[in-house]
Design a protein around this motif. Structure first.
Motif, PDB file in Angstrom:
ATOM      1  N   ALA A 116     -34.878  55.715  32.234  1.00 34.92           N
ATOM      2  CA  ALA A 116     -33.815  56.640  31.842  1.00 34.92           C
ATOM      3  C   ALA A 116     -32.879  55.878  30.917  1.00 34.92           C
ATOM      4  CB  ALA A 116     -33.060  57.132  33.076  1.00 34.92           C
ATOM      5  N   GLU A 117     -31.935  56.566  30.358  1.00 34.99           N
ATOM      6  CA  GLU A 117     -30.938  55.913  29.505  1.00 34.99           C
ATOM      7  C   GLU A 117     -30.232  54.844  30.335  1.00 34.99           C
ATOM      8  OE1 GLU A 117     -29.131  54.836  26.188  1.00 34.99           O
ATOM      9  OE2 GLU A 117     -30.577  56.481  26.247  1.00 34.99           O
ATOM     10  N   GLY A 118     -30.266  53.608  29.864  1.00 34.72           N
ATOM     11  CA  GLY A 118     -29.618  52.506  30.569  1.00 34.72           C
ATOM     12  C   GLY A 118     -30.415  51.947  31.736  1.00 34.72           C
ATOM     13  N   GLU A 119     -31.667  52.371  31.885  1.00 35.05           N
ATOM     14  CA  GLU A 119     -32.521  51.841  32.951  1.00 35.05           C
ATOM     15  C   GLU A 119     -33.910  51.580  32.397  1.00 35.05           C
ATOM     16  OE1 GLU A 119     -34.141  52.735  37.474  1.00 35.05           O
ATOM     17  OE2 GLU A 119     -32.965  54.263  36.455  1.00 35.05           O
ATOM     18  N   SER A 120     -34.191  50.325  32.148  1.00 35.79           N
ATOM     19  CA  SER A 120     -35.502  49.943  31.633  1.00 35.79           C
ATOM     20  C   SER A 120     -35.935  48.624  32.282  1.00 35.79           C
ATOM     21  CB  SER A 120     -35.472  49.836  30.115  1.00 35.79           C
ATOM     22  OG  SER A 120     -34.396  49.027  29.703  1.00 35.79           O
ATOM     23  N   TYR A 121     -37.229  48.395  32.267  1.00 37.14           N
ATOM     24  CA  TYR A 121     -37.809  47.261  32.973  1.00 37.14           C
ATOM     25  C   TYR A 121     -38.830  46.533  32.111  1.00 37.14           C
ATOM     26  CZ  TYR A 121     -35.915  49.532  37.125  1.00 37.14           C
ATOM     27  OH  TYR A 121     -35.068  50.101  38.044  1.00 37.14           O
TER      28      TYR A 121
END
Length: 151
Positions: free
Chosen positions: A78-83
């Motif tokens: 999501a926006e602001g959540e990446s791995y």
């Protein structure tokens, strides 16, 4: 609160430290362990892969992860959540800390004193086998029980 932050809950001793002995079975890192690979210790990251949240990484850590030579892909959730998603079958970032026992018998140690110290400054004794260590322990427990009975 971590276990090292918690106050110790010790029962107040009935006698002076020199009346006690401390028994330990130890396997020192230097003599009883060796470095091991992720595969040897069944490291969950090695077996299953792992992911690291990009937003939680400092720029140096992110650079180190991306240039570590490990295979990964970027996954945006999501926006602001990446791995960074690292695939299984490769060393984890803690691979240098994995250890495996070398198969040596533990050391059976007896020290005079208790957690308050060793007032007589005597050297620790090492038993050659568990049977004599257990016998020493049993004899000392009996001495303590006898002293407590006396009052």
């Amino acid at each position: 609160m971590s276990s090292s932050d918690r106050p110790l809950n010790r029962i107040a001793p009935l006698m002076a430290p020199q009346a006690y002995k401390t028994y330990a079975v130890v396997q020192p890192l230097a003599t009883h362990w060796r470095r091991a690979t992720c595969a040897e210790v069944d490291c969950p990251h090695y077996l299953n892969g792992w992911r690291t949240r990009i937003e939680n990484c400092t720029p140096d850590l992110l650079h180190a992860a991306k240039t570590s030579g490990r295979r990964y892909r970027e996954m945006r959730v999501a926006e602001g959540e990446s791995y960074l998603v690292f695939e299984a079958g490769q060393p984890c970032f803690a691979a240098g800390t994995h250890r495996k026992q070398v198969g040596r018998e533990p050391l059976y140690i007896v020290r005079d004193g208790d957690w308050r110290g060793n007032p007589r400054r005597t050297r620790a004794r090492q038993h050659l086998n568990p049977a004599t260590w257990v016998e020493d322990f049993s004899e000392h427990q009996q001495k303590l029980a006898n002293e407590i009975k006396k009052g």
